[in-house]
Motif scaffolding. Structure first.
Motif, PDB file in Angstrom:
ATOM      1  N   LEU A  46       0.824  -1.207   0.000  1.00  0.00           N
ATOM      2  CA  LEU A  46       0.000   0.000   0.000  1.00  0.00           C
ATOM      3  C   LEU A  46       0.859   1.259   0.000  1.00  0.00           C
ATOM      4  CD1 LEU A  46      -2.627  -0.992   2.726  1.00  0.00           C
ATOM      5  CD2 LEU A  46      -2.793  -1.252   0.243  1.00  0.00           C
ATOM      6  N   PRO A  47       0.276   2.390  -0.400  1.00  0.00           N
ATOM      7  CA  PRO A  47       0.982   3.665  -0.306  1.00  0.00           C
ATOM      8  C   PRO A  47       1.267   4.022   1.151  1.00  0.00           C
ATOM      9  CG  PRO A  47      -0.977   3.866  -1.691  1.00  0.00           C
ATOM     10  CD  PRO A  47      -1.028   2.521  -1.046  1.00  0.00           C
ATOM     11  N   ASN A  48       2.340   4.757   1.361  1.00  0.00           N
ATOM     12  CA  ASN A  48       2.734   5.183   2.700  1.00  0.00           C
ATOM     13  C   ASN A  48       1.917   6.413   3.110  1.00  0.00           C
ATOM     14  OD1 ASN A  48       4.107   6.286   4.964  1.00  0.00           O
ATOM     15  ND2 ASN A  48       5.936   5.183   4.346  1.00  0.00           N
ATOM     16  N   PRO A  49       1.280   6.387   4.280  1.00  0.00           N
ATOM     17  CA  PRO A  49       0.459   7.519   4.714  1.00  0.00           C
ATOM     18  C   PRO A  49       1.258   8.798   4.995  1.00  0.00           C
ATOM     19  CG  PRO A  49       0.536   5.865   6.423  1.00  0.00           C
ATOM     20  CD  PRO A  49       1.208   5.280   5.232  1.00  0.00           C
ATOM     21  N   SER A  50       2.581   8.715   5.051  1.00  0.00           N
ATOM     22  CA  SER A  50       3.369   9.932   5.248  1.00  0.00           C
ATOM     23  C   SER A  50       3.564  10.698   3.940  1.00  0.00           C
ATOM     24  CB  SER A  50       4.733   9.594   5.866  1.00  0.00           C
ATOM     25  OG  SER A  50       5.500   8.827   4.962  1.00  0.00           O
ATOM     26  N   SER A  51       3.149  10.108   2.837  1.00  0.00           N
ATOM     27  CA  SER A  51       3.247  10.763   1.531  1.00  0.00           C
ATOM     28  C   SER A  51       2.194  11.873   1.423  1.00  0.00           C
ATOM     29  CB  SER A  51       3.031   9.739   0.420  1.00  0.00           C
ATOM     30  OG  SER A  51       2.823  10.379  -0.806  1.00  0.00           O
ATOM     31  N   LEU A  73      -6.292   0.220   9.840  1.00  0.00           N
ATOM     32  CA  LEU A  73      -6.026  -0.170  11.223  1.00  0.00           C
ATOM     33  C   LEU A  73      -4.931   0.668  11.888  1.00  0.00           C
ATOM     34  CD1 LEU A  73      -6.282  -4.066  10.987  1.00  0.00           C
ATOM     35  CD2 LEU A  73      -8.061  -2.385  11.500  1.00  0.00           C
ATOM     36  N   ARG A  74      -4.057   1.259  11.132  1.00  0.00           N
ATOM     37  CA  ARG A  74      -2.993   2.081  11.718  1.00  0.00           C
ATOM     38  C   ARG A  74      -3.497   3.513  11.921  1.00  0.00           C
ATOM     39  NH1 ARG A  74       1.293  -1.221  11.822  1.00  0.00           N
ATOM     40  NH2 ARG A  74       1.631  -2.640  10.068  1.00  0.00           N
ATOM     41  N   PRO A  75      -3.112   4.146  13.041  1.00  0.00           N
ATOM     42  CA  PRO A  75      -3.630   5.489  13.358  1.00  0.00           C
ATOM     43  C   PRO A  75      -3.418   6.518  12.246  1.00  0.00           C
ATOM     44  CG  PRO A  75      -2.435   4.599  15.228  1.00  0.00           C
ATOM     45  CD  PRO A  75      -2.227   3.639  14.094  1.00  0.00           C
ATOM     46  N   GLU A  76      -2.237   6.521  11.618  1.00  0.00           N
ATOM     47  CA  GLU A  76      -1.977   7.518  10.578  1.00  0.00           C
ATOM     48  C   GLU A  76      -2.859   7.287   9.341  1.00  0.00           C
ATOM     49  OE1 GLU A  76       1.324   4.386  10.543  1.00  0.00           O
ATOM     50  OE2 GLU A  76       0.347   5.602  12.060  1.00  0.00           O
ATOM     51  N   GLU A  77      -3.185   6.040   9.056  1.00  0.00           N
ATOM     52  CA  GLU A  77      -4.098   5.728   7.948  1.00  0.00           C
ATOM     53  C   GLU A  77      -5.524   6.145   8.304  1.00  0.00           C
ATOM     54  OE1 GLU A  77      -1.969   1.693   6.249  1.00  0.00           O
ATOM     55  OE2 GLU A  77      -3.341   1.542   7.963  1.00  0.00           O
ATOM     56  N   LYS A  78      -5.942   5.810   9.520  1.00  0.00           N
ATOM     57  CA  LYS A  78      -7.288   6.163   9.972  1.00  0.00           C
ATOM     58  C   LYS A  78      -7.526   7.662   9.859  1.00  0.00           C
ATOM     59  CE  LYS A  78      -7.919   2.509  13.358  1.00  0.00           C
ATOM     60  NZ  LYS A  78      -8.108   2.213  14.785  1.00  0.00           N
ATOM     61  N   LYS A  79      -6.565   8.426  10.339  1.00  0.00           N
ATOM     62  CA  LYS A  79      -6.715   9.882  10.354  1.00  0.00           C
ATOM     63  C   LYS A  79      -6.929  10.420   8.945  1.00  0.00           C
ATOM     64  CE  LYS A  79      -4.386  14.109  11.712  1.00  0.00           C
ATOM     65  NZ  LYS A  79      -3.161  14.703  12.216  1.00  0.00           N
ATOM     66  N   GLN A  80      -6.076  10.023   8.024  1.00  0.00           N
ATOM     67  CA  GLN A  80      -6.170  10.567   6.667  1.00  0.00           C
ATOM     68  C   GLN A  80      -7.383  10.052   5.905  1.00  0.00           C
ATOM     69  OE1 GLN A  80      -2.772  11.367   4.278  1.00  0.00           O
ATOM     70  NE2 GLN A  80      -1.393  10.778   5.929  1.00  0.00           N
ATOM     71  N   GLY A  92     -18.001   5.347  -4.220  1.00  0.00           N
ATOM     72  CA  GLY A  92     -18.590   4.091  -3.769  1.00  0.00           C
ATOM     73  C   GLY A  92     -17.703   3.275  -2.838  1.00  0.00           C
ATOM     74  N   ILE A  93     -16.760   3.936  -2.173  1.00  0.00           N
ATOM     75  CA  ILE A  93     -15.855   3.257  -1.259  1.00  0.00           C
ATOM     76  C   ILE A  93     -16.154   3.710   0.153  1.00  0.00           C
ATOM     77  CG2 ILE A  93     -13.428   2.905  -0.626  1.00  0.00           C
ATOM     78  CD1 ILE A  93     -12.767   3.666  -3.592  1.00  0.00           C
ATOM     79  N   THR A  94     -16.369   2.747   1.041  1.00  0.00           N
ATOM     80  CA  THR A  94     -16.686   3.026   2.437  1.00  0.00           C
ATOM     81  C   THR A  94     -15.446   2.814   3.298  1.00  0.00           C
ATOM     82  OG1 THR A  94     -18.936   2.246   2.061  1.00  0.00           O
ATOM     83  CG2 THR A  94     -18.214   2.422   4.358  1.00  0.00           C
ATOM     84  N   ILE A  95     -15.180   3.777   4.167  1.00  0.00           N
ATOM     85  CA  ILE A  95     -14.071   3.684   5.114  1.00  0.00           C
ATOM     86  C   ILE A  95     -14.656   3.337   6.479  1.00  0.00           C
ATOM     87  CG2 ILE A  95     -12.118   4.889   6.183  1.00  0.00           C
ATOM     88  CD1 ILE A  95     -11.856   4.649   3.122  1.00  0.00           C
ATOM     89  N   PHE A  96     -14.266   2.183   7.030  1.00  0.00           N
ATOM     90  CA  PHE A  96     -14.714   1.767   8.353  1.00  0.00           C
ATOM     91  C   PHE A  96     -13.545   1.894   9.326  1.00  0.00           C
ATOM     92  CE2 PHE A  96     -17.946  -0.764   6.051  1.00  0.00           C
ATOM     93  CZ  PHE A  96     -19.062  -0.330   6.739  1.00  0.00           C
ATOM     94  N   CYS A  97     -13.732   2.714  10.342  1.00  0.00           N
ATOM     95  CA  CYS A  97     -12.714   2.850  11.386  1.00  0.00           C
ATOM     96  C   CYS A  97     -13.220   2.176  12.644  1.00  0.00           C
ATOM     97  CB  CYS A  97     -12.388   4.315  11.657  1.00  0.00           C
ATOM     98  SG  CYS A  97     -11.503   5.070  10.308  1.00  0.00           S
TER      99      CYS A  97
END
Length: 98
Positions: A46-51, A73-80, A92-97
């Motif tokens: 996957l792409p790095n969330p720091s990008s 599942l990782r905090p930095e991914e969840k936030k963004q 049509g994409i759902t984000i579940f946190c």
């Protein structure tokens, strides 16, 4: 249509995959993953969330692979991804946190 669970190298990802009990669940991670697992398709890089372009790269990633649900599942991914939830829902994409 597929579901993506991030943090593929964590126990939490495997527990969630077991609860979803579907053959259409993909595991991915931006952290180092064993090359044989990536080549076999068992896990996705996957792409790095720091990008700075993380949100758009993840959107493209999901669209290219017909992913309609993402469990970051990782905090930095969840936030963004939570911040960009409206953008993803327009495609049509759902984000579940959790």
């Amino acid at each position: 249509m597929f579901t993506l669970i991030t943090a593929a190298n964590s126990a939490e990802a495997y527990q969630l995959k077991g609860k979803l009990a579907s053959d259409k669940v993909l595991l991915g991670d931006y952290a180092d993953l064993p090359e044989p697992l990536i080549k076999s398709g068992a896990m996705l890089a996957l792409p790095n969330p720091s990008s700075p372009s993380y949100t758009h790269r993840m959107l493209s990633f999901c669209l290219d692979r017909n992913i309609t649900v993402v469990y970051p599942l990782r905090p930095e991914e969840k936030k963004q991804l939570t911040t960009a939830g409206q953008l993803f829902s327009e495609y049509g994409i759902t984000i579940f946190c959790r």
